[in-house]
Design an enzyme around this catalytic site. Structure first.
Site, PDB file in Angstrom:
ATOM      1  N   ARG A  35      44.765  44.817  49.871  1.00 56.13           N
ATOM      2  CA  ARG A  35      45.180  46.402  49.499  1.00 56.13           C
ATOM      3  C   ARG A  35      46.252  46.958  50.224  1.00 56.13           C
ATOM      4  O   ARG A  35      46.347  48.102  50.280  1.00 56.13           O
ATOM      5  CB  ARG A  35      43.760  47.052  49.610  1.00 56.13           C
ATOM      6  N   GLU A  47      42.404  37.317  44.119  1.00 54.76           N
ATOM      7  CA  GLU A  47      41.606  37.677  43.139  1.00 54.76           C
ATOM      8  C   GLU A  47      40.829  35.821  42.670  1.00 54.76           C
ATOM      9  O   GLU A  47      39.617  35.844  42.358  1.00 54.76           O
ATOM     10  CB  GLU A  47      42.155  38.207  42.048  1.00 54.76           C
ATOM     11  N   GLY A  91      35.705  26.150  49.054  1.00 56.79           N
ATOM     12  CA  GLY A  91      34.990  25.503  47.656  1.00 56.79           C
ATOM     13  C   GLY A  91      35.676  25.967  46.253  1.00 56.79           C
ATOM     14  O   GLY A  91      36.567  26.436  46.278  1.00 56.79           O
ATOM     15  N   TYR A  92      34.900  25.252  45.359  1.00 59.36           N
ATOM     16  CA  TYR A  92      35.632  25.651  43.792  1.00 59.36           C
ATOM     17  C   TYR A  92      37.137  25.100  44.094  1.00 59.36           C
ATOM     18  O   TYR A  92      38.009  26.015  43.272  1.00 59.36           O
ATOM     19  CB  TYR A  92      35.408  26.932  43.398  1.00 59.36           C
ATOM     20  N   TYR A 130      38.596  37.822  33.411  1.00 61.98           N
ATOM     21  CA  TYR A 130      38.479  38.592  34.617  1.00 61.98           C
ATOM     22  C   TYR A 130      39.782  39.060  35.470  1.00 61.98           C
ATOM     23  O   TYR A 130      40.111  39.925  35.886  1.00 61.98           O
ATOM     24  CB  TYR A 130      37.180  38.240  35.658  1.00 61.98           C
ATOM     25  N   ASP A 148      33.507  41.672  36.257  1.00 63.00           N
ATOM     26  CA  ASP A 148      33.011  40.565  37.033  1.00 63.00           C
ATOM     27  C   ASP A 148      31.262  40.857  37.121  1.00 63.00           C
ATOM     28  O   ASP A 148      30.988  41.762  36.488  1.00 63.00           O
ATOM     29  CB  ASP A 148      33.514  40.381  38.473  1.00 63.00           C
TER      30      ASP A 148
END
Length: 360
Positions: A35, A47, A91-92, A130, A148
């Site tokens: 931010r 994001e 992860g992912y 999103y 989300d």
DNA sequence: TAAGCGTGGGC
DNA sequence: TGCCCAAGCTT
């Protein structure tokens, strides 16, 4: 009987809601590293990292990632191996593979400038509805919904919506609502405020309604049903898979590692030899399987522990071994003998990091 | 449409 | 402890 969007918004004070929400956000928002400015690349990276991942987990990864790849071009020019390493443990992993591919496309097609066009940005790899709304609204001030899990929870309570948020089609209903109530003066703060409210106040359990800035707009609070929302059906129980893995060292002190396939679970990450693809029933069968598959002669073997690792949809139970081996073939792209020092350059899933710790 | 895809934290 | 979850996307 479900209400339509027009009925849902009847008697709702949009301007007042926008003001209450945004004023709260501008006063109470957390000081987060993404931010500090509106650099579209950094917003995008944050994001993607934040998808299904907690803020506290993301923060150290974000600092390290941006230090290593400070600009879109620097990420686009980086090697896949190096990029995956920076994602190790998050992860992912398809997220980073897609992001890497996407920034390469942005570099080629748009000169390294993240497109502010919804059509162009959303067509990039790994960029869904999103992420499109989040980046376009936060970085460019474009009034697009960014729905989300937080937003669905908050709005399901505000408007007393009982649709199952586990269903993909439900998100569109919330996007439709947000597109009607989003602030066109400050879409960035509006979208972020909805998410921040969900993270800090309108939490899944024990929401802090007593300090909610939009309590007076909330139907669920008025009816005393906030803890019953949102409605979310459960997924099915994960499957259990048992197999073995072995950390092998040759006479030179090198360790055998293998690159996982480019698709599926933990794609492109590295691992130690194992029989995941065809679990064996006993030590003899395991030694035979590993010997043939990895072209080694196992001279000794010792059990080092038992490990369980829970993924989203599957649970691994691994019996881990260590052993000494002779190599019968030179390594190739997917099977390498590396020094213990070189191991640090390769991205391993957490479960194999644990096995390595047990080996050391 | 629903399954596949990671990890660590909270209660 | 065993669940639920956390700023989703792809196939």
């Amino acid at each position: 009987m479900k209400e339509n969007v027009q009925q849902i918004l009847a008697h709702f004070h949009i301007k007042q809601f926008q003001h209450d929400l945004i004023h709260w956000f501008q006063t109470e928002q957390r000081d987060l590293p993404w931010r500090k400015d509106k650099d579209p690349y950094k917003i995008w990276v944050s994001e993607v990292m934040l998808q299904q991942t907690r803020v506290d987990t993301v923060i150290p990864y974000f600092y390290h990632f941006i230090e290593k790849f400070p600009t879109l071009d620097s990420l686009a020019e980086a090697e896949e191996e190096e990029v995956l390493k920076a994602w190790e443990g998050l992860g992912y992993y398809s997220r980073i593979r897609h992001l890497h591919e996407a920034v390469k496309e942005v570099k080629e097609k748009y000169g390294g400038c993240v497109p502010a066009s919804k059509e162009q940005f959303s067509s990039l790899k790994g960029v869904g509805p999103y992420t499109t709304g989040a980046v376009l609204s936060i970085a460019y001030g474009i009034p697009e919904p960014a729905v989300d899990g937080n937003v669905m929870r908050v709005l399901s309570r505000i408007f007393y919506i009982t649709d199952d948020i586990a269903k993909g089609s439900t998100r569109k209903k919330f996007e439709n609502i947000v597109s009607k109530i989003i602030s066109h003066d400050n879409p960035s703060d509006f979208n972020q405020a909805l998410m921040e409210l969900g993270a800090l106040v309108c939490t899944p359990k024990n929401p802090s309604c007593f300090l909610c800035p939009v309590q007076r707009h909330c139907r669920a609070f008025a009816e005393g049903v906030e803890t019953e929302l949102p409605v979310k059906t459960k997924g099915k129980a994960p499957k259990r898979i048992s197999f073995r893995a072995i950390v092998l060292m040759n006479k030179k002190g090198n360790i055998l590692i293998q690159k996982r396939p480019p698709r599926g679970l933990l794609a492109n990450l590295w691992q130690f030899p194992n029989d995941e693809h065809a679990p064996t029933r006993n030590d003899e069968a395991f030694v035979k399987e590993i010997s043939e598959r990895y072209h080694v002669v196992i001279r000794s073997m010792e059990r080092i522990g038992s490990f369980e690792h829970v993924f989203s949809h599957v649970v691994w139970h691994i019996e881990a071994y260590k052993g000494n081996a002779l190599e019968l073939q030179m390594g190739d792209e997917t099977n390498k003998w590396v020094t213990i020092d070189e191991l640090k350059q390769y991205a391993f899933p957490v479960i194999y990091q644990k096995i390595w710790q047990a080996y050391e």
